[in-house]
Design an enzyme around this catalytic site. Structure first.
Site, PDB file in Angstrom:
ATOM      1  N   VAL A  57      44.904  44.829  35.227  1.00 24.70           N
ATOM      2  CA  VAL A  57      43.897  44.727  34.636  1.00 24.70           C
ATOM      3  C   VAL A  57      42.730  43.587  35.071  1.00 24.70           C
ATOM      4  O   VAL A  57      41.071  43.411  34.883  1.00 24.70           O
ATOM      5  CB  VAL A  57      43.960  44.700  32.986  1.00 24.70           C
ATOM      6  CG1 VAL A  57      42.153  44.404  31.841  1.00 24.70           C
ATOM      7  CG2 VAL A  57      44.195  45.359  32.317  1.00 24.70           C
ATOM      8  N   CYS A  58      43.248  42.564  35.026  1.00 30.36           N
ATOM      9  CA  CYS A  58      42.591  41.285  35.890  1.00 30.36           C
ATOM     10  C   CYS A  58      42.032  41.414  36.791  1.00 30.36           C
ATOM     11  O   CYS A  58      41.239  40.359  37.176  1.00 30.36           O
ATOM     12  CB  CYS A  58      43.805  39.657  35.635  1.00 30.36           C
ATOM     13  SG  CYS A  58      43.799  39.133  33.706  1.00 30.36           S
ATOM     14  N   ASP A  59      42.997  41.762  38.070  1.00 26.73           N
ATOM     15  CA  ASP A  59      42.028  42.762  39.372  1.00 26.73           C
ATOM     16  C   ASP A  59      41.495  43.415  39.453  1.00 26.73           C
ATOM     17  O   ASP A  59      40.181  43.001  39.983  1.00 26.73           O
ATOM     18  CB  ASP A  59      43.722  42.868  39.932  1.00 26.73           C
ATOM     19  CG  ASP A  59      43.584  43.315  40.963  1.00 26.73           C
ATOM     20  OD1 ASP A  59      43.001  44.200  41.621  1.00 26.73           O
ATOM     21  OD2 ASP A  59      44.629  42.655  42.407  1.00 26.73           O
TER      22      ASP A  59
END
Length: 164
Positions: A57-59
């Site tokens: 998700v952060c990627d």
């Protein structure tokens, strides 16, 4: 403030900021271990708080902003996580991140203190987005209710455009 991580309630420490307030000064660590403070940043800025750049998700979030921020001249974007600077540097190199500056709050936790983004139970930052104008005034604030959700990309970018 209570939020959720994978459906389970967790607590944010500190006081969350609001639109119209001035962001407090903070000190984070660059990938080369040098310090970066709010005073070192200028103009309209987007600050993204994320749990860890090395998660799906952060990627996706950071890669998306890395691509979209090119459309906004004179807007700087910073991603802040608790990841160690060495891990951030490796991840940035692997993903060809060049338009977003990725910094760490691991040492002093002063960004999380200034923004109320530290998750007590996880020792990580929550997912949040802040747009700050050239006078250090918050013009956009988003704390996600569920950490695994994505922020409102278009709203953040629009707020940055309007803050100029």
């Amino acid at each position: 403030m209570k939020i959720k991580f994978q459906g389970n309630e967790v607590n944010l420490l500190g006081t969350q900021v609001k639109v119209g307030e001035k962001i407090k000064d903070f000190k984070v660590v660059n990938n080369d271990l040098s310090e970066l403070t709010l005073k070192d940043t200028k103009g309209v800025r987007i600050f993204l708080a994320v749990p860890s750049v090395d998660t799906p998700v952060c990627d996706l979030e950071v890669v998306t902003f890395n691509n979209k921020i090119k459309e906004l001249q004179d807007v700087n974007c910073y991603t802040v996580s608790m990841d160690l600077p060495f891990a951030q540097a490796r991840w940035c190199q692997a993903k060809s991140i060049s338009n977003v500056k990725v910094v760490s709050d691991y040492k002093d936790r002063s960004f999380s203190e200034a923004t109320g983004t530290y998750i007590k139970e996880l020792g990580l930052l929550t997912r949040a987005a802040f747009v700050v104008n050239s006078e250090n005034k918050l013009v956009y604030v988003e704390y996600l209710d569920e950490i695994t959700n994505q922020p409102k990309f278009d709203e953040i970018l629009e707020a940055a455009k309007m803050a100029k």
